[in-house]
Scaffold this active site. Structure first.
Site, PDB file in Angstrom:
ATOM      1  N   ASN A 235     -17.051 -55.660  31.615  1.00 48.51           N
ATOM      2  CA  ASN A 235     -15.985 -56.009  32.658  1.00 48.51           C
ATOM      3  C   ASN A 235     -15.413 -54.926  33.265  1.00 48.51           C
ATOM      4  OD1 ASN A 235     -14.422 -55.127  30.570  1.00 48.51           O
ATOM      5  ND2 ASN A 235     -13.120 -56.960  30.577  1.00 48.51           N
TER       6      ASN A 235
ATOM      7  N   HIS B 102     -11.934 -21.817   4.047  1.00 45.87           N
ATOM      8  CA  HIS B 102     -12.537 -20.807   3.346  1.00 45.87           C
ATOM      9  C   HIS B 102     -13.026 -19.572   4.150  1.00 45.87           C
ATOM     10  CE1 HIS B 102     -16.655 -22.573   3.783  1.00 45.87           C
ATOM     11  NE2 HIS B 102     -16.968 -21.494   3.641  1.00 45.87           N
TER      12      HIS B 102
ATOM     13  N   ASP C  66     -10.695 -28.490   3.649  1.00 43.95           N
ATOM     14  CA  ASP C  66     -11.230 -27.050   3.922  1.00 43.95           C
ATOM     15  C   ASP C  66     -11.278 -26.916   5.440  1.00 43.95           C
ATOM     16  OD1 ASP C  66     -12.573 -24.675   3.985  1.00 43.95           O
ATOM     17  OD2 ASP C  66     -14.649 -25.508   3.420  1.00 43.95           O
TER      18      ASP C  66
ATOM     19  N   SER D 148     -20.786 -21.942   7.986  1.00 45.93           N
ATOM     20  CA  SER D 148     -19.441 -22.315   7.513  1.00 45.93           C
ATOM     21  C   SER D 148     -18.349 -22.298   8.783  1.00 45.93           C
ATOM     22  CB  SER D 148     -18.747 -21.360   6.307  1.00 45.93           C
ATOM     23  OG  SER D 148     -19.472 -22.081   5.358  1.00 45.93           O
TER      24      SER D 148
HETATM   25  C1  4AZ Z   1     -22.112 -21.359   2.633  1.00 43.24           C
HETATM   26  O1  4AZ Z   1     -22.414 -20.653   1.753  1.00 43.24           O
HETATM   27  C2  4AZ Z   1     -22.874 -22.624   2.916  1.00 43.24           C
HETATM   28  N1  4AZ Z   1     -26.153 -26.325   2.717  1.00 43.24           N
HETATM   29  C3  4AZ Z   1     -22.607 -23.668   3.810  1.00 43.24           C
HETATM   30  C4  4AZ Z   1     -23.259 -24.868   4.182  1.00 43.24           C
HETATM   31  C5  4AZ Z   1     -24.103 -25.146   2.841  1.00 43.24           C
HETATM   32  C6  4AZ Z   1     -24.327 -24.401   1.936  1.00 43.24           C
HETATM   33  C7  4AZ Z   1     -23.842 -23.150   1.608  1.00 43.24           C
HETATM   34  C8  4AZ Z   1     -24.618 -26.460   3.084  1.00 43.24           C
HETATM   35  O2  4AZ Z   1     -21.349 -21.203   3.451  1.00 43.24           O
END
Ligand code: 4AZ
Length: 604
Positions: free
Chosen positions: A284, A402, A450, A546
Site C-alpha cells: 500500500n 577483546h 564483547d 575479530s
Molecule cells: C580469534 O582468535 C577468533 N572461528 C575469531 C573468530 C573465530 C575463532 C577465533 C571463529 O580472534
C-alpha cells in the site's frame, strides 16, 4: 433474518461471527509463538512495530514526543480542550502527554462544533447502538453496520472511556421502531485502529439500507465477561477468542494479538518479524513490517506506482460509484499521518554508493572489490593489523572489547578503505583514536558483552572525521530484524585456515544458526551472542577478523551490522560455528555513547 415475532427489535448483524465459522481448521494455537508472548509486546514496543510520528523509540518503547519535536508543516487541528495546534502531529504528541486533550477536528476550533458519541438502547452503559454527532453536523446519526468492525468498535469504546476497547460488535438492542423508520441516512466510518477518538476516523454519509442495519457494540468491562479456556489473553487484560489471534486484525486494541505469530490466518500477511498485518496493508506504499517485507515484490515495484493500471481503473470506478451515493464528511487524518511520516528526518546508512556489486569469494573467503564493504575498517596495533572494526557514523567505530585496551589507546591506528596492506590501494585514510569505550560488563573469560566503541580523532581545524569513501552500516534496533537461516556476510583481514596469513580483505557468505548452545553448551549466551557459519564449516571468521562485521541485508537491501566477530572453537571446523556479539542487544548502549541522532533510523 429478523424473527417475525419480535418486530420492534433491530438485529445487529454480527458479520465477525460468520467469519469465525469459516475459519480454517488448522490449530490456531500453533500460529502463536508462546515464548514471545512472555515479553508482553504491544503497539508501544518498537522491537516489533514502528512508532507513530508523534512518538520516538527509546529503550525499545514508543515514548511521547514533545510537540516541538514534530515536523513543522501540516494542517491546523483543533483539540477537545479548545486549543488549536499547528499540526496533527503536535496535537497527537500533546495528547500522548495529556490524554484528555483529544483530537476534535481538522481546521481551526469553532465555538459551536462539538463531537458526541453515545450508546443507545442497551441494558448497560457499556453497550448499545452507536449514535454520534459530528463536529459540523447538526443532527445525531447512527453508524452503518456494514462499515463496522472490531477496529472501529475498539476506537468507539476507547472514546467512551473503556480502556480495553470492545468486547463484541454484536448485540440485540431494543430499538423504537418510529426512530428507526425516521432515520434515513447512516454514517460509514473507517479507522486505522490507533485512534483514541472516532473523530480521527473518516466518515461518509449514505442512505440506510435496512437489510444491512446499523451498528452496535458491547464495550469490554471486567465483570461483563469471563475468559474461557480457549481465549487469548491480551496484554491489556481483555480476553478474545483464540482464533482471533494472528489474523491481522487488532482485536485486542493494543495489538498484542498480532505481535507474536509464527503464521497468520484469514486475510493477513506475516512480516518476517513475526507480526501479522492486514492483507490490504501489503503493497500500500507504506512500510508496516519493521523488516520492510510488506512493500517488496509489489507489482510495478516503484513506490509511486503500487497498483497496476487495470486495477487502478477498477478502483477508480468503485470510488466514483461510492462518491455518487455518499458524502464525505471529515478530513482524512490517515493521509495527514502519512504526510507527517514522510517529513521525518531520515538517516542514511547501510547503502553502498555504487549500488549492488558483484557477488562471489576469512577462511574460505574471496577477495573484496573496492566499495564492497565501505563500513569495514582495520585496527592496527603498533606494526600489525590485529582486528577489524565497523564504521557506524559520526566519528564512531564499533569493535570487539577483546580487541582493545584503554591503556593502549596511543598504539592504535584505524585504517579505512583498506583492501590490501601489501599493495596499498588508493583512498586509504588512517585515523588515531580519541576515546575507547569498553562495555562495562565485558567478561574476558566468557566473552560476554564483547563490544567496544572507538571514537576517532578529528584533525586540527576539522569538524568531522574525514572518511571520504567510508559509509556507515546501520545499527539494528530490534532483535527481530533477522532470523535463523538468513544469509549474511562476514569480512576481514584475518587468517586463513591452518593459520595462514592473508594480506587482503576477504569475505564469505554464512547463515545465522539457531540453538547454538548445542555446539557450545554452557558457553553460548542467547541474549548477547549469535552463531553463524556454513554446514561444512568451510566459511568462517578467524584470528585477526575479530571486531569485524557480520552484516545482513533487509528486504530493501539496507545493510545492518548484525554481529561482531567474537570467538569460536578453531576456525572452519564443522559443528564449531563462529560466535558473534549480538549487536541488536546493544542498541541502547551504543546510542547512549554516540548519541541517538547518529544511529536512530526512525523517529529521532
Ligand atoms: C580469534 O582468535 C577468533 N572461528 C575469531 C573468530 C573465530 C575463532 C577465533 C571463529 O580472534
Amino acid at each position: 433474518k429478523q424473527p417475525d415475532h419480535i418486530p420492534l427489535v433491530l438485529w445487529v448483524i454480527h458479520l465477525q461471527k460468520r467469519r469465525l465459522c469459516l475459519a480454517s481448521d488448522t490449530s490456531q494455537e500453533d500460529l502463536v509463538d508462546r515464548q514471545c508472548l512472555i515479553e508482553k509486546y504491544t503497539h508501544l514496543f518498537c522491537h516489533k512495530v514502528f512508532c507513530h510520528p508523534w512518538q520516538r523509540c527509546i529503550n525499545g518503547k514508543c515514548i511521547c514526543k514533545l510537540p516541538y519535536q514534530c515536523p513543522k508543516n501540516g494542517t491546523t487541528v483543533c483539540s477537545t480542550n479548545g486549543r488549536s495546534f499547528r499540526t496533527y502531529c503536535q496535537q497527537k504528541s500533546y495528547e500522548c502527554l495529556y490524554p484528555e486533550a483529544k483530537f476534535l477536528n481538522s481546521g481551526a476550533c469553532t465555538e459551536t462544533g462539538q463531537f458526541n458519541i453515545s450508546l443507545k438502547h442497551g441494558n448497560r452503559d457499556s453497550e448499545g447502538i452507536v449514535e454520534v454527532k459530528l463536529v459540523d453536523q447538526d443532527e445525531k446519526m447512527f453508524i452503518c453496520n456494514d462499515s463496522w468492525s472490531i477496529t472501529q468498535a475498539n476506537v468507539a469504546c476507547l472514546d467512551l472511556g473503556f480502556q480495553q476497547g470492545a468486547h463484541d460488535i454484536q448485540g440485540n438492542f431494543h430499538f423504537p421502531e418510529d426512530l428507526y423508520t425516521s432515520a434515513t441516512e447512516c454514517l460509514q466510518v473507517h479507522c486505522q485502529g490507533f485512534e483514541s477518538s472516532l473523530t480521527e476516523c473518516t466518515f461518509t454519509k449514505r442512505k440506510i439500507n435496512s437489510n444491512r442495519g446499523i451498528a452496535g457494540v458491547v464495550c469490554y468491562t471486567q465483570n461483563a465477561v469471563s475468559s474461557t479456556n480457549d481465549s487469548f489473553q491480551c496484554v491489556n487484560g481483555k480476553p478474545i477468542p483464540q482464533n482471533k489471534a494472528c489474523d491481522g486484525v487488532n482485536d485486542c486494541g493494543d495489538q498484542s494479538d498480532e505481535l507474536c505469530c509464527k503464521g497468520c490466518h484469514g486475510r493477513s500477511f506475516l512480516c518476517k518479524s513475526g507480526v501479522c498485518i492486514p492483507k490490504q496493508h501489503k503493497c500500500n506504499g507504506e512500510v508496516d513490517c519493521i523488516t520492510g517485507d510488506d512493500e517488496i515484490g509489489c507489482k510495478g515495484n516503484s513506490k509511486q506506482k503500487l497498483i497496476s493500471p487495470s486495477r487502478f481503473k477498477e478502483q477508480h470506478i468503485q470510488v466514483q460509484a461510492l462518491i455518487e451515493e455518499t458524502e464525505i464528511l471529515t478530513a482524512n487524518m490517515d493521509a495527514e499521518r502519512k504526510q507527517i511520516k514522510s517529513l521525518l528526518p531520515k538517516l542514511s546508512c547501510g547503502v553502498k554508493p555504487s549500488g549492488p556489486t558483484r557477488r562471489k569469494r576469512v577462511v574460505g573467503g574471496i577477495p573484496a572489490q573496492p566499495g564492497d564493504f565501505p563500513w569495514q575498517v582495520a585496527i592496527r596495533e603498533d606494526d600489525k593489523f590485529s582486528c577489524g572494526g565497523i564504521y557506524i557514523g559520526g566519528c564512531w567505530v564499533l569493535t570487539a572489547a577483546h580487541c582493545v585496551r584503554v591503556s593502549k589507546i596511543h598504539r592504535y591506528q584505524i585504517w579505512a578503505s583498506l583492501l590490501d596492506w601489501i599493495n596499498p590501494n588508493a583512498g586509504i585514510t588512517v585515523h588515531m583514536a580519541n576515546k575507547i569505550i569498553i562495555h562495562e560488563n565485558y567478561n574476558g573469560a566468557t566473552y560476554q558483552n564483547d563490544i567496544a566503541l572507538i571514537e576517532l580523532k578529528k584533525r586540527k581545524t576539522q569538524t568531522d572525521c574525514e572518511l571520504p569513501t567510508t559509509v556507515p552500516a546501520c545499527v539494528p534496533w530490534s532483535p527481530y530484524l533477522f532470523t535463523p537461516n538468513d544469509k549474511c556476510i562476514i569480512s576481514g583481514l584475518g587468517r586463513e585456515r591452518d593459520n595462514q596469513k592473508v594480506y587482503s580483505l576477504q569475505w564469505g557468505e554464512v547463515h545465522l544458526i539457531a540453538n547454538c548452545s548445542k555446539y557450545y553448551p554452557g558457553r553460548f549466551f542467547e541474549k548477547e551472542m549469535i552463531c553463524a557459519g556454513t554446514d561444512d564449516g568451510s566459511i568462517d571468521a578467524c584470528k585477526g577478523d575479530s571486531g569485524g562485521p557480520l552484516v545482513c541485508q533487509d528486504a530493501n537491501n539496507k545493510t545492518y551490522i548484525w554481529g561482531i566477530v567474537s570467538w569460536g572453537e578453531n576456525c572452519g571446523k564443522p559443528d564449531f560455528p563462529g560466535v558473534y556479539t549480538k549487536v541488536a542487544n546493544y542498541f541502547d548502549w551504543i546510542s547512549h555513547h554516540v548519541g541517538r541522532a547518529i544511529i536512530s533510523q526512525y523517529n529521532v
